[in-house]
Motif scaffolding. Structure first.
Motif, short mmCIF file in Angstrom:
data_model
loop_
_atom_site.label_atom_id
_atom_site.label_comp_id
_atom_site.label_asym_id
_atom_site.label_seq_id
_atom_site.Cartn_x
_atom_site.Cartn_y
_atom_site.Cartn_z
N PHE A 192 20.68 3.78 -5.64
CA PHE A 192 19.51 4.44 -6.21
C PHE A 192 19.90 5.62 -7.10
N SER A 193 19.10 5.81 -8.14
CA SER A 193 19.43 6.85 -9.12
C SER A 193 18.26 7.79 -9.42
N HIS A 194 17.09 7.53 -8.83
CA HIS A 194 15.91 8.31 -9.21
C HIS A 194 14.99 8.49 -8.01
N VAL A 195 14.40 9.68 -7.91
CA VAL A 195 13.45 9.99 -6.84
C VAL A 195 12.14 10.46 -7.49
N ALA A 196 11.02 9.98 -6.97
CA ALA A 196 9.71 10.43 -7.44
C ALA A 196 8.78 10.59 -6.24
N LEU A 197 7.74 11.38 -6.42
CA LEU A 197 6.80 11.67 -5.34
C LEU A 197 5.43 11.12 -5.72
N PHE A 198 4.84 10.34 -4.82
CA PHE A 198 3.57 9.67 -5.10
C PHE A 198 2.40 10.55 -4.64
N HIS A 199 1.40 10.70 -5.50
CA HIS A 199 0.23 11.52 -5.19
C HIS A 199 -1.03 10.71 -5.46
N VAL A 200 -1.99 10.81 -4.54
CA VAL A 200 -3.31 10.19 -4.73
C VAL A 200 -4.36 11.28 -4.58
N ASP A 201 -5.18 11.42 -5.61
CA ASP A 201 -6.25 12.41 -5.56
C ASP A 201 -7.24 12.04 -4.46
N GLU A 202 -7.51 12.98 -3.55
CA GLU A 202 -8.35 12.67 -2.39
C GLU A 202 -9.81 12.43 -2.77
N HIS A 243 0.51 14.57 2.01
CA HIS A 243 -0.43 14.71 0.90
C HIS A 243 -0.42 16.14 0.37
N ARG A 244 -0.36 17.11 1.26
CA ARG A 244 -0.33 18.51 0.82
C ARG A 244 0.94 18.78 0.00
N ALA A 245 2.06 18.19 0.43
CA ALA A 245 3.31 18.36 -0.32
C ALA A 245 3.19 17.76 -1.71
N ALA A 246 2.67 16.54 -1.79
CA ALA A 246 2.51 15.88 -3.09
C ALA A 246 1.55 16.65 -3.99
N LYS A 247 0.47 17.15 -3.39
CA LYS A 247 -0.51 17.91 -4.17
C LYS A 247 0.09 19.21 -4.69
N THR A 258 0.84 -1.20 0.00
CA THR A 258 0.00 0.00 0.00
C THR A 258 0.88 1.24 0.00
N LEU A 259 0.63 2.13 -0.96
CA LEU A 259 1.32 3.40 -1.02
C LEU A 259 0.39 4.50 -0.53
N ARG A 260 0.98 5.53 0.03
CA ARG A 260 0.22 6.67 0.56
C ARG A 260 0.63 7.95 -0.17
N SER A 261 -0.31 8.84 -0.32
CA SER A 261 -0.01 10.12 -0.96
C SER A 261 1.05 10.85 -0.14
N GLY A 262 2.13 11.25 -0.81
CA GLY A 262 3.26 11.86 -0.13
C GLY A 262 4.43 10.93 0.06
N ASP A 263 4.24 9.63 -0.22
CA ASP A 263 5.36 8.69 -0.16
C ASP A 263 6.40 9.06 -1.21
#
Length: 492
Positions: free
Chosen positions: A222-232, A284-288, A193-198
């Motif tokens: 590791f060579s790459h960073v990404a930010l996970f977002h889930v629309d609320e 979540h606010r950061a990802a959004k 399970t992933l969460r918004s902001g992970d």
């Protein structure tokens, strides 16, 4: 003008155009790297002893090893209990003892993988306790940083050596770590399970990915960073990431996975941090915020790796910018690149900042807990081979090896760059990334070609080693093979 003269004129113009397009640009001045020096293990004798211990363990057999391995796990449990206290200094003797035991115990588990799940727990629990202890450490201090690296990276390396010797199916692709509660919207992802902001930290399959992962004072995975977002409202997931080819984009989960990943690590902001206590929805606010910023404007890729410049983002800045907007500064220990070969090679691709925020170092930030990691045996094997090849190439770089940019290939690449510029003007993506010049693009192709040749040679020698010895060569043997191939190529 007759046809013959016209043909001569066209030929002469083509020759002149080819000559102009092939004229090499001067190399950029070699910048000064960050202050400091690269971490080195300096333990060749230890690695050889571990390999000998593994060979002996295979001869003894699992029944003969049972008591020794059991005692080792018992001792490890005592060390972990000693770490599970309010404060442990980075120079505490228990940390050195745990490091030694983790490596030595690994040889028995590699020979008899029945205890592999217990070994996974040992390494995972060690990492969790270390990250908690390091909240009180200064991660820009060499003693603290070295100790954290030795145990976290060293533990990962030891575990993966064991995994690579284990039969197929001995461990799952997903290994869960800390169970970190979160109030943010969720999404089911590959049995987890992933969460918004992970924060998703991964390793790509390109040679430049291996260079990014290994090319700093604390070589990583590791060579790459990404930010996970889930629309609320809709529950729709999106992954905000910065690509060399197109800058910052929002990818679907399918697009993210399709772009070759050798491993994925999930990091989550710890809920006991003061900003999180004030606002559990902060991730979540950061990802959004990052999602909306990406939709609002085109954000080019930052080849300079200047994490203080908000106008352009390299991949790490996607996460650091988003969280900084909400008062959280990530990367408690900044990345330093001081080795002359690394500095020179990265400068070929436009890097000008050698104290920065590299993907591999985010794992050590004590504000973030490790939630899970995905990997499987074959991608893990290729990850190790790629790392070994790049490590050997960087040893050569420190000795003066360059990444060539053959002049006779420049004309074609410059034409491709011109075509790419036109596409970029209309929002398209060309064969040469926006912000990368033709010489850098050519060097990228040459790096890939050289890496592939060395990689093929290492795989051939590794196969011969396995037939001869009955087990896959450990990482230090892969590095030795890669260096042999590099030196042979230089003589050739």
């Amino acid at each position: 003008m007759n046809k013959r003269n016209l043909a001569k004129g066209i030929l002469a113009a083509a020759v002149i155009a080819f000559a102009l397009l092939s004229y090499p640009a001067p190399d950029p001045p070699v910048p000064v790297g960050a202050a400091g020096k690269p971490f080195t293990w300096k333990q060749d004798a230890t690695w050889n002893a571990l390999e000998k211990s593994f060979q002996e363990a295979r001869e003894i057999g699992c029944r003969g090893l049972e008591n020794r391995v059991g005692q080792g796990f018992g001792q490890a449990g005592q060390y972990l209990s000693a770490l599970d206290v309010p404060a442990v200094r980075p120079d505490s003797p228990v940390l050195a003892r745990l490091e030694t035991l983790t490596f030595s115990l690994g040889t028995g588990v590699a020979a008899c993988p029945e205890r592999l799940s217990d070994y996974v727990h040992l390494v995972t629990k060690t990492r969790s306790l270390l990250k908690r202890q390091s909240q009180g450490w200064d991660l820009n201090d060499a003693t603290a940083r070295d100790r954290l690296y030795r145990l976290m990276y060293g533990g990962r390396a030891a575990l993966e050596e064991v995994m690579l010797q284990a039969p197929a199916g001995s461990f799952p692709a997903l290994i869960k770590a800390d169970d970190v509660p979160s109030a943010t919207p969720s999404y089911a992802f590959q049995n987890g399970t992933l969460r918004s902001g992970d924060i998703l930290v991964s390793r790509g399959g390109a040679p430049t990915s291996a260079l990014i992962a290994r090319g700093n004072d604390y070589p990583g995975n590791f060579s790459h960073v990404a930010l996970f977002h889930v629309d609320e409202k809709t529950g729709e997931p999106g992954i905000i990431e910065s690509h060399i080819e197109m800058g910052v984009v929002v990818s679907t989960v399918e697009q993210y996975i399709k772009d070759k990943k050798l491993r994925i690590l999930v990091l989550r902001l710890r809920p006991d941090l003061p900003p999180m206590k004030d606002d559990p929805m902060l991730p979540h606010r950061a990802a959004k915020k990052a999602y909306e910023e990406t939709k609002r404007r085109h954000i080019p890729y930052d080849f300079e790796m200047d994490h203080q410049d908000p106008s352009r983002w390299f991949c790490s800045e996607v996460a650091s910018w988003a969280y900084r907007e909400w008062g959280v500064e990530l990367w408690k220990g900044t990345t330093r690149m001081s080795a002359p070969g690394v500095v020179r090679w990265l400068s070929y691709f436009g890097v000008t900042h050698f104290e920065t925020q590299a993907p591999a170092d985010l794992e050590y930030d004590p504000q973030l807990a490790v939630v899970a990691e995905w990997r499987d045996p074959e991608t893990l094997w290729h990850d190790h081979v790629d790392n070994a090849v790049v490590e050997a190439m960087l040893e050569g770089a420190d000795g003066g090896d360059a990444i060539p940019a053959p002049w006779w290939k420049l004309a074609a690449v410059r034409l491709a760059k011109g075509y790419s510029v036109v596409l970029n003007l209309f929002g398209g993506v060309g064969p040469v990334p926006e912000g990368m010049d033709a010489t850098a693009a050519l060097r990228n192709l040459e790096l890939s070609s050289l890496h592939e040749k060395m990689r093929a040679g290492v795989l051939e020698r590794a196969s011969a080693f396995e037939k001869r010895q009955g087990y896959r060569p450990p990482y230090w043997e892969l590095v030795r093979m890669a260096n042999e191939i590099r030196r042979e190529g230089r003589r050739g």
